[in-house]
Write an enzyme that holds these catalytic residues in place. Sequence first.
Site, mmCIF file in Angstrom:
data_model
loop_
_atom_site.group_PDB
_atom_site.id
_atom_site.type_symbol
_atom_site.label_atom_id
_atom_site.label_comp_id
_atom_site.label_asym_id
_atom_site.label_seq_id
_atom_site.Cartn_x
_atom_site.Cartn_y
_atom_site.Cartn_z
ATOM 1 N N ASN A 3 16.161 -12.408 -6.660
ATOM 2 C CA ASN A 3 15.068 -13.368 -6.463
ATOM 3 C C ASN A 3 15.647 -14.547 -5.679
ATOM 4 O O ASN A 3 16.398 -15.345 -6.224
ATOM 5 C CB ASN A 3 14.549 -13.825 -7.837
ATOM 6 N N LYS A 32 14.179 -17.037 -4.523
ATOM 7 C CA LYS A 32 13.450 -18.289 -4.789
ATOM 8 C C LYS A 32 13.122 -19.005 -3.465
ATOM 9 O O LYS A 32 12.917 -18.350 -2.454
ATOM 10 C CB LYS A 32 14.246 -19.196 -5.728
ATOM 11 N N HIS A 64 7.233 -15.726 -13.267
ATOM 12 C CA HIS A 64 8.571 -16.321 -13.380
ATOM 13 C C HIS A 64 8.433 -17.666 -14.098
ATOM 14 O O HIS A 64 7.456 -18.384 -13.902
ATOM 15 C CB HIS A 64 9.166 -16.510 -11.979
ATOM 16 N N GLU A 112 9.623 -20.426 -13.597
ATOM 17 C CA GLU A 112 9.413 -21.590 -12.716
ATOM 18 C C GLU A 112 7.941 -21.683 -12.306
ATOM 19 O O GLU A 112 7.413 -22.783 -12.131
ATOM 20 C CB GLU A 112 10.343 -21.489 -11.489
ATOM 21 N N GLU A 146 13.839 -13.149 -19.383
ATOM 22 C CA GLU A 146 14.627 -14.243 -18.830
ATOM 23 C C GLU A 146 14.542 -15.458 -19.748
ATOM 24 O O GLU A 146 13.595 -16.251 -19.655
ATOM 25 C CB GLU A 146 14.086 -14.632 -17.450
ATOM 26 N N GLY A 190 19.709 -20.263 -14.068
ATOM 27 C CA GLY A 190 20.307 -21.271 -13.187
ATOM 28 C C GLY A 190 21.262 -22.220 -13.879
ATOM 29 O O GLY A 190 21.676 -23.219 -13.300
ATOM 30 N N SER A 216 21.531 -16.286 -15.169
ATOM 31 C CA SER A 216 22.956 -16.499 -14.864
ATOM 32 C C SER A 216 23.775 -15.201 -14.833
ATOM 33 O O SER A 216 24.935 -15.181 -15.243
ATOM 34 C CB SER A 216 23.566 -17.500 -15.845
#
Length: 254
Positions: free
Chosen positions: A9, A11, A96, A98, A168, A174, A213
């Site tokens: 991904n 992003k 996701h 985010e 996730e 991240g 991660s």
Amino acid sequence: MKKILIAGNWKMNTILPEAINLSKSIVEGIKGTDLKVQILICPPFVNLIPVYDIIKGSPIKLGAQNCHYADKGAYTGEISVPMLANVPCSHIIIGHSERRKYFSEIDDILNKKLKAVLNANITPVFCIGETLEDRQNGYAFKIIEWQLKEGLKEISNEDIEKIVIAYEPIWAIGTGIAATTEQIAEAHSFIRNILLKMIGKQAKNMLILYGGSVDATNSQSILEIPDVNGALIGGASLKANTFLSIINTAQNLV
Ligand code: PEP
């Protein structure tokens, strides 16, 4: 044989020359390999077509990071599933964390998006996962169950089976701190059991990816976990060598 999907991904990273270089390096890196795992890369929308031109003819699949649920219409700034199907994309990431956090994508919207993606015969990569606060308060599994049940509401068993689930934990995305193998094993087996209850034994065929991660140093121990069928990788998918090294690790596990 264990099925593994290694998904990148990207992003909101890569301007066009970077996307071209990165995708060329991945194509070069797997050339001549007898690929036993699936590879997916998800560049930003504007780079989808140029990246497709580079990966076409290779086994690498192309995915988008988001979509709207309507086919077309007055939704300024949005991208529809038919537009992505026409690229062509084989996968679309939905939900996701985010998108959930910064763009207020609630379960109901994600459910509509999943239905639109499935309707176009594209594979959704449906992301679920708890916050650190949820985990510390003992709600992690309640949240995961809720997200699965609401997201997959009124979708046929046949279609649910086609969905790739990405677990996730938000606190691992991240941060450089992946969940432990025990935490991942526990969550993935919990997710598999919910899916088994929802659609029966076909759920054994579903891919459940871990994301948070993942890098070249921890990928082996994560991908070895029985209910882990691959990884959704953010930061480490932007470095061709690291992404290729994770692919190589996965290759040796199937
Ligand atoms: C992600 O964006 O889905 C992700 C898991 O990011 P990272 O690998 O950087 O934690």
